[in-house]
Design a protein around this motif. Sequence first.
Motif, PDB file in Angstrom:
ATOM      1  N   TRP A   3       2.357 -11.555  -7.768  1.00  0.00           N
ATOM      2  CA  TRP A   3       2.639 -10.010  -7.268  1.00  0.00           C
ATOM      3  C   TRP A   3       2.503  -9.074  -8.438  1.00  0.00           C
ATOM      4  CZ3 TRP A   3       3.913 -11.012  -2.395  1.00  0.00           C
ATOM      5  CH2 TRP A   3       4.184 -12.054  -2.054  1.00  0.00           C
ATOM      6  N   LEU A   4       2.614  -7.801  -7.945  1.00  0.00           N
ATOM      7  CA  LEU A   4       2.712  -6.782  -8.879  1.00  0.00           C
ATOM      8  C   LEU A   4       3.754  -5.924  -8.524  1.00  0.00           C
ATOM      9  CD1 LEU A   4      -0.021  -4.621 -10.428  1.00  0.00           C
ATOM     10  CD2 LEU A   4       1.938  -3.470  -9.268  1.00  0.00           C
ATOM     11  N   ARG A  51       9.810  -4.768   0.905  1.00  0.00           N
ATOM     12  CA  ARG A  51      10.910  -5.748   1.121  1.00  0.00           C
ATOM     13  C   ARG A  51      10.440  -7.222   1.644  1.00  0.00           C
ATOM     14  NH1 ARG A  51      14.561  -5.728   6.312  1.00  0.00           N
ATOM     15  NH2 ARG A  51      12.329  -6.489   6.976  1.00  0.00           N
ATOM     16  N   ASN A  52       9.583  -7.113   2.606  1.00  0.00           N
ATOM     17  CA  ASN A  52       8.892  -8.328   3.113  1.00  0.00           C
ATOM     18  C   ASN A  52       8.375  -9.077   2.111  1.00  0.00           C
ATOM     19  OD1 ASN A  52      10.022  -7.559   5.635  1.00  0.00           O
ATOM     20  ND2 ASN A  52       8.271  -6.804   6.322  1.00  0.00           N
ATOM     21  N   PHE A  53       7.520  -8.412   1.142  1.00  0.00           N
ATOM     22  CA  PHE A  53       6.908  -9.065   0.008  1.00  0.00           C
ATOM     23  C   PHE A  53       7.974  -9.788  -0.815  1.00  0.00           C
ATOM     24  CE2 PHE A  53       3.263  -6.289   0.394  1.00  0.00           C
ATOM     25  CZ  PHE A  53       2.489  -7.084   1.265  1.00  0.00           C
ATOM     26  N   LEU A  54       9.131  -9.083  -1.260  1.00  0.00           N
ATOM     27  CA  LEU A  54      10.173  -9.680  -1.921  1.00  0.00           C
ATOM     28  C   LEU A  54      10.608 -10.984  -1.249  1.00  0.00           C
ATOM     29  CD1 LEU A  54      12.279  -6.491  -2.889  1.00  0.00           C
ATOM     30  CD2 LEU A  54      10.783  -7.877  -4.431  1.00  0.00           C
ATOM     31  N   ARG A  55      10.699 -10.993  -0.009  1.00  0.00           N
ATOM     32  CA  ARG A  55      11.318 -12.126   0.771  1.00  0.00           C
ATOM     33  C   ARG A  55      10.474 -13.387   0.898  1.00  0.00           C
ATOM     34  NH1 ARG A  55      14.378  -8.980   5.801  1.00  0.00           N
ATOM     35  NH2 ARG A  55      16.359  -8.355   4.760  1.00  0.00           N
ATOM     36  N   GLN A  56       9.197 -12.975   0.552  1.00  0.00           N
ATOM     37  CA  GLN A  56       8.138 -14.289   0.317  1.00  0.00           C
ATOM     38  C   GLN A  56       8.193 -14.782  -1.063  1.00  0.00           C
ATOM     39  OE1 GLN A  56       4.400 -13.105   1.623  1.00  0.00           O
ATOM     40  NE2 GLN A  56       5.181 -11.819   3.054  1.00  0.00           N
ATOM     41  N   MET A  57       8.812 -14.305  -2.166  1.00  0.00           N
ATOM     42  CA  MET A  57       8.842 -14.827  -3.309  1.00  0.00           C
ATOM     43  C   MET A  57       9.693 -15.835  -3.521  1.00  0.00           C
ATOM     44  SD  MET A  57       8.871 -10.955  -5.724  1.00  0.00           S
ATOM     45  CE  MET A  57       7.754 -10.055  -5.193  1.00  0.00           C
ATOM     46  N   SER A  68      -8.103  -4.151  -4.502  1.00  0.00           N
ATOM     47  CA  SER A  68      -6.686  -4.010  -4.685  1.00  0.00           C
ATOM     48  C   SER A  68      -6.033  -2.648  -4.146  1.00  0.00           C
ATOM     49  CB  SER A  68      -6.297  -4.466  -5.874  1.00  0.00           C
ATOM     50  OG  SER A  68      -4.532  -4.086  -6.079  1.00  0.00           O
ATOM     51  N   PRO A  69      -5.158  -3.000  -3.252  1.00  0.00           N
ATOM     52  CA  PRO A  69      -4.441  -1.841  -2.803  1.00  0.00           C
ATOM     53  C   PRO A  69      -3.970  -0.703  -3.976  1.00  0.00           C
ATOM     54  CG  PRO A  69      -3.411  -3.765  -1.731  1.00  0.00           C
ATOM     55  CD  PRO A  69      -4.285  -4.196  -2.854  1.00  0.00           C
ATOM     56  N   LEU A  70      -3.407  -1.378  -5.057  1.00  0.00           N
ATOM     57  CA  LEU A  70      -3.226  -0.672  -6.307  1.00  0.00           C
ATOM     58  C   LEU A  70      -3.954   0.555  -6.361  1.00  0.00           C
ATOM     59  CD1 LEU A  70      -0.938  -0.531  -8.391  1.00  0.00           C
ATOM     60  CD2 LEU A  70      -2.557  -1.562 -10.002  1.00  0.00           C
ATOM     61  N   LEU A  71      -5.283   0.354  -6.330  1.00  0.00           N
ATOM     62  CA  LEU A  71      -6.212   1.246  -6.782  1.00  0.00           C
ATOM     63  C   LEU A  71      -6.741   2.077  -5.590  1.00  0.00           C
ATOM     64  CD1 LEU A  71      -8.896  -0.955  -8.919  1.00  0.00           C
ATOM     65  CD2 LEU A  71      -6.563   0.035  -9.445  1.00  0.00           C
ATOM     66  N   ARG A  72      -6.090   1.960  -4.249  1.00  0.00           N
ATOM     67  CA  ARG A  72      -6.639   2.941  -3.318  1.00  0.00           C
ATOM     68  C   ARG A  72      -5.860   3.966  -3.319  1.00  0.00           C
ATOM     69  NH1 ARG A  72      -7.732  -1.736   0.023  1.00  0.00           N
ATOM     70  NH2 ARG A  72      -5.648  -1.973   1.033  1.00  0.00           N
ATOM     71  N   ARG A  73      -6.388   5.061  -3.166  1.00  0.00           N
ATOM     72  CA  ARG A  73      -5.765   6.413  -3.186  1.00  0.00           C
ATOM     73  C   ARG A  73      -4.732   6.417  -2.153  1.00  0.00           C
ATOM     74  NH1 ARG A  73      -7.584  11.628  -3.928  1.00  0.00           N
ATOM     75  NH2 ARG A  73      -7.129  12.954  -2.221  1.00  0.00           N
ATOM     76  N   GLY A  74      -3.593   7.002  -2.521  1.00  0.00           N
ATOM     77  CA  GLY A  74      -2.315   7.099  -1.654  1.00  0.00           C
ATOM     78  C   GLY A  74      -1.628   6.080  -1.504  1.00  0.00           C
ATOM     79  N   THR A  75      -1.734   4.754  -2.249  1.00  0.00           N
ATOM     80  CA  THR A  75      -1.137   3.615  -1.931  1.00  0.00           C
ATOM     81  C   THR A  75       0.426   3.902  -2.767  1.00  0.00           C
ATOM     82  OG1 THR A  75      -2.876   2.162  -1.520  1.00  0.00           O
ATOM     83  CG2 THR A  75      -0.569   1.134  -2.353  1.00  0.00           C
ATOM     84  N   LEU A 109       3.655  -5.305  -4.657  1.00  0.00           N
ATOM     85  CA  LEU A 109       2.430  -5.915  -3.615  1.00  0.00           C
ATOM     86  C   LEU A 109       1.792  -7.132  -4.202  1.00  0.00           C
ATOM     87  CD1 LEU A 109      -0.704  -4.704  -5.380  1.00  0.00           C
ATOM     88  CD2 LEU A 109       1.039  -2.625  -4.962  1.00  0.00           C
ATOM     89  N   PRO A 110       1.151  -7.832  -3.103  1.00  0.00           N
ATOM     90  CA  PRO A 110       0.753  -9.257  -3.758  1.00  0.00           C
ATOM     91  C   PRO A 110      -0.676  -8.941  -4.628  1.00  0.00           C
ATOM     92  CG  PRO A 110       0.076  -8.659  -1.362  1.00  0.00           C
ATOM     93  CD  PRO A 110       0.852  -7.641  -1.897  1.00  0.00           C
ATOM     94  N   VAL A 111      -1.043  -9.997  -5.281  1.00  0.00           N
ATOM     95  CA  VAL A 111      -2.204  -9.854  -6.452  1.00  0.00           C
ATOM     96  C   VAL A 111      -2.688 -11.453  -6.225  1.00  0.00           C
ATOM     97  CG1 VAL A 111      -2.648 -10.122  -8.721  1.00  0.00           C
ATOM     98  CG2 VAL A 111      -1.144  -8.281  -8.039  1.00  0.00           C
ATOM     99  N   THR A 112      -4.227 -11.145  -6.026  1.00  0.00           N
ATOM    100  CA  THR A 112      -4.986 -12.438  -5.829  1.00  0.00           C
ATOM    101  C   THR A 112      -5.002 -13.242  -7.034  1.00  0.00           C
ATOM    102  OG1 THR A 112      -6.845 -11.584  -6.272  1.00  0.00           O
ATOM    103  CG2 THR A 112      -6.086 -11.327  -3.986  1.00  0.00           C
ATOM    104  N   ALA A 113      -5.381 -14.477  -6.808  1.00  0.00           N
ATOM    105  CA  ALA A 113      -5.397 -15.386  -7.982  1.00  0.00           C
ATOM    106  C   ALA A 113      -6.461 -14.789  -9.129  1.00  0.00           C
ATOM    107  CB  ALA A 113      -5.815 -16.974  -7.845  1.00  0.00           C
TER     108      ALA A 113
END
Length: 159
Positions: free
Chosen positions: A8-9, A39-45, A127-134, A139-143
């Motif tokens: 994750w990030l 929050r939903n990502f937190l709950r998946q951790m 990655s959504p991180l690099l998308r404008r406006g995110t 957020l999840p990070v791929t392997a």
Amino acid sequence: MTVQSACWLMKTEPDVFGYPDLERVGREPWNGVRNYQARNFLRQMQPGDRVLIYHSNARPTGIAGVAQVVSAAYPDDLQFRPESPYHDPTSPPDAPRWSMVDVAPLRAFPRLLSLEQLRELPEWQDSPLLRRGTRLSVLPVTAPEYRAALRAVGLDDLA
DNA sequence: GCCAACGTTGGC
DNA sequence: GCCAACGTTGGC
């Protein structure tokens, strides 16, 4: 069957609480997340998941270190504290709306991996991180993204 | 259910 | 400090 731990990030403002603060305290409840998707990502951790700690609203912005999830998600206590800026008076006490996990430091990056440098990594192009406006703060990070980030700063042993 | 207004995020 | 982008709120 064993599941490969996820990556994750999480964003944080270093003026408020940065990776060095995480090293100083040793363990921190990651409270104050007030966005449903995050929050939903937190709950998946799960404990053992890796977390890239990203410094936002900084100069420069970028990943400052890698941490580890050390608890399952549990209710964020600040939602029930009227004096907190994260108070949510509409959250049902018997079914708390907001969650958090505890995080512990794993390794400081030897140098900040800046947003500009992330943009140059082929693995990070989607990655959504690099998308404008995110604005997602979790957020999840791929392997492949995770490995590329660690290798970029020479932490091949953690990749 | 629509959508305008508003507040917040976050890079620059 | 600016402002684009986005999520949330609330009137209708």
